[in-house]
Design a protein around this motif. Structure first.
Motif, PDB file in Angstrom:
ATOM      1  N   PHE A 184      45.041  37.920  53.066  1.00  0.00           N
ATOM      2  CA  PHE A 184      46.466  38.163  52.881  1.00  0.00           C
ATOM      3  C   PHE A 184      46.651  39.623  52.478  1.00  0.00           C
ATOM      4  O   PHE A 184      45.825  40.178  51.755  1.00  0.00           O
ATOM      5  CB  PHE A 184      47.045  37.264  51.786  1.00  0.00           C
ATOM      6  CG  PHE A 184      47.038  35.795  52.114  1.00  0.00           C
ATOM      7  CD1 PHE A 184      48.199  35.160  52.551  1.00  0.00           C
ATOM      8  CD2 PHE A 184      45.884  35.035  51.978  1.00  0.00           C
ATOM      9  CE1 PHE A 184      48.199  33.801  52.843  1.00  0.00           C
ATOM     10  CE2 PHE A 184      45.876  33.686  52.261  1.00  0.00           C
ATOM     11  CZ  PHE A 184      47.036  33.064  52.701  1.00  0.00           C
ATOM     12  N   ASP A 219      54.406  33.636  46.386  1.00  0.00           N
ATOM     13  CA  ASP A 219      53.068  34.237  46.474  1.00  0.00           C
ATOM     14  C   ASP A 219      52.116  33.754  45.386  1.00  0.00           C
ATOM     15  O   ASP A 219      50.918  34.047  45.440  1.00  0.00           O
ATOM     16  CB  ASP A 219      53.164  35.763  46.467  1.00  0.00           C
ATOM     17  CG  ASP A 219      53.873  36.323  45.238  1.00  0.00           C
ATOM     18  OD1 ASP A 219      53.868  35.659  44.195  1.00  0.00           O
ATOM     19  OD2 ASP A 219      54.419  37.434  45.329  1.00  0.00           O
ATOM     20  N   VAL A 268      54.263  35.318  55.307  1.00  0.00           N
ATOM     21  CA  VAL A 268      54.249  34.260  54.297  1.00  0.00           C
ATOM     22  C   VAL A 268      55.635  34.149  53.678  1.00  0.00           C
ATOM     23  O   VAL A 268      56.189  35.143  53.198  1.00  0.00           O
ATOM     24  CB  VAL A 268      53.216  34.562  53.196  1.00  0.00           C
ATOM     25  CG1 VAL A 268      53.264  33.489  52.107  1.00  0.00           C
ATOM     26  CG2 VAL A 268      51.814  34.667  53.790  1.00  0.00           C
ATOM     27  N   ARG A 316      49.722  36.871  56.410  1.00  0.00           N
ATOM     28  CA  ARG A 316      48.429  36.192  56.487  1.00  0.00           C
ATOM     29  C   ARG A 316      47.750  36.561  57.805  1.00  0.00           C
ATOM     30  O   ARG A 316      48.370  36.477  58.873  1.00  0.00           O
ATOM     31  CB  ARG A 316      48.630  34.679  56.406  1.00  0.00           C
ATOM     32  CG  ARG A 316      47.338  33.864  56.394  1.00  0.00           C
ATOM     33  CD  ARG A 316      47.674  32.394  56.185  1.00  0.00           C
ATOM     34  NE  ARG A 316      46.493  31.591  55.936  1.00  0.00           N
ATOM     35  CZ  ARG A 316      46.521  30.348  55.450  1.00  0.00           C
ATOM     36  NH1 ARG A 316      47.680  29.783  55.168  1.00  0.00           N
ATOM     37  NH2 ARG A 316      45.404  29.678  55.250  1.00  0.00           N
ATOM     38  N   ASP A 319      54.111  31.670  58.072  1.00  0.00           N
ATOM     39  CA  ASP A 319      53.299  30.759  57.276  1.00  0.00           C
ATOM     40  C   ASP A 319      54.258  30.094  56.299  1.00  0.00           C
ATOM     41  O   ASP A 319      54.615  30.669  55.267  1.00  0.00           O
ATOM     42  CB  ASP A 319      52.212  31.552  56.551  1.00  0.00           C
ATOM     43  CG  ASP A 319      51.275  30.661  55.745  1.00  0.00           C
ATOM     44  OD1 ASP A 319      51.387  29.432  55.874  1.00  0.00           O
ATOM     45  OD2 ASP A 319      50.452  31.207  54.986  1.00  0.00           O
ATOM     46  N   TYR A 372      54.254  39.536  51.964  1.00  0.00           N
ATOM     47  CA  TYR A 372      52.879  39.139  52.247  1.00  0.00           C
ATOM     48  C   TYR A 372      52.748  38.615  53.681  1.00  0.00           C
ATOM     49  O   TYR A 372      53.619  37.891  54.178  1.00  0.00           O
ATOM     50  CB  TYR A 372      52.419  38.041  51.290  1.00  0.00           C
ATOM     51  CG  TYR A 372      51.899  38.585  49.973  1.00  0.00           C
ATOM     52  CD1 TYR A 372      50.614  39.128  49.888  1.00  0.00           C
ATOM     53  CD2 TYR A 372      52.683  38.555  48.831  1.00  0.00           C
ATOM     54  CE1 TYR A 372      50.129  39.624  48.690  1.00  0.00           C
ATOM     55  CE2 TYR A 372      52.208  39.054  47.620  1.00  0.00           C
ATOM     56  CZ  TYR A 372      50.929  39.593  47.559  1.00  0.00           C
ATOM     57  OH  TYR A 372      50.455  40.088  46.374  1.00  0.00           O
ATOM     58  N   ILE A 401      49.243  31.875  46.874  1.00  0.00           N
ATOM     59  CA  ILE A 401      48.247  32.577  47.689  1.00  0.00           C
ATOM     60  C   ILE A 401      46.954  32.705  46.890  1.00  0.00           C
ATOM     61  O   ILE A 401      46.972  33.194  45.754  1.00  0.00           O
ATOM     62  CB  ILE A 401      48.741  33.978  48.092  1.00  0.00           C
ATOM     63  CG1 ILE A 401      50.012  33.872  48.945  1.00  0.00           C
ATOM     64  CG2 ILE A 401      47.660  34.739  48.849  1.00  0.00           C
ATOM     65  CD1 ILE A 401      50.614  35.218  49.300  1.00  0.00           C
TER      66      ILE A 401
END
Length: 274
Positions: A224, A262, A258, A233, A156, A231, A265
């Protein structure tokens, strides 16, 4: 093939020879294949029943990415689009992006454009053409075409910014061993239209037979989660038939690492225990 973590420590020449090996294997696979691939083109006016149309914006501001790389992407898409436009997928035939377009290299006029390598945004000759695969894959999910080969972007890269379609419905391609391949199991002739307009890559899928299904592709169970201080997703992509409420099909599940900050997010989507 290497995954995104492995490519961080693999020497470039090793990746190069691995790619050549994979390309050669695909050539062998094509040579001995008994599949019937779609090549013929037809007039769109013979296909009066539209199944799905969609368009994707050419240029988007992606952090500090050089916009010239995106402009070159448009050049690359303009080279590829006419080779796919108006191709008819007859019953029992397969559609392959690379079978239709050939190599996206400098010799064929392609320019250096945005590409994704490992966990970094980079550039390469022929880059940016994944947008073509993204468009065709999204439209195919709304049709009777079966997706028989598709590679998921396992990262991501960017926060959602006016996202129009669910995350994780794209398709990664790389000549020639990462392809987007579709199959027509129906009794209909299906045509794919592709054009590169001033702002958008535009496409449609139409049939020569009245459309009896109206698919809607939706995202479910998105969240997440931090795993080993990184992290990820997660989400699920489902297909529903607007004319048949009992039809609900899970197409695939996504898990993507990810790599952006963050802080972007959405806090309400972070799950501690799933």
């Amino acid at each position: 093939m290497f995954n995104e973590k492995e490519t961080e420590s693999v020497p470039p020449y090793t990746i190069f020879y691995c790619s050549k090996k994979n390309q050669f294997s695909r050539y062998i696979q094509w040579y001995f294949s008994t599949k019937k691939y779609a090549y013929e083109k037809a007039d769109i006016f013979l296909f009066s029943y539209k199944v799905k149309d969609h368009k994707l914006l050419h240029l988007r501001r992606l952090g500090s990415v050089d916009m010239s790389l995106q402009q070159n992407k448009v050049v690359n898409l303009k080279l590829m689009a006419p080779l796919i436009d108006s191709v008819v997928i007859k019953p029992g035939q397969y559609f392959s992006i690379w079978k239709l377009t050939g190599k996206n290299n400098r010799k064929n006029g392609y320019k250096e454009a945005l590409t994704l390598k490992g966990t970094e945004v980079s550039s390469s000759i022929g880059g940016g053409v994944c947008q073509m695969a993204n468009l065709i894959h999204w439209m195919a999910l709304h049709s009777k075409l079966q997706v028989v080969e598709r590679f998921h972007h396992s990262l991501d890269f960017f926060p959602d910014n006016n996202r129009k379609i669910p995350f994780g419905t794209g398709a990664a391609i790389m000549y020639n061993y990462m392809d987007l391949e579709l199959y027509n199991p129906s009794s209909e002739n299906i045509i794919i239209k592709i054009s590169v307009g001033p702002k958008y890559l535009e496409g449609s899928i139409s049939s020569d037979t009245p459309v009896t299904t109206e698919y809607k592709v939706v995202e479910k169970n998105q969240y997440f989660k931090k795993i080993d201080n990184v992290y990820f997703r997660f989400n699920e992509i489902w297909r529903e038939d607007q004319n048949n409420p009992s039809y609900k099909e899970l197409l695939f599940k996504n898990k993507s690492r990810v790599i952006y900050n963050d802080k972007f997010i959405p806090q309400d989507l972070i799950k501690m225990n799933v």
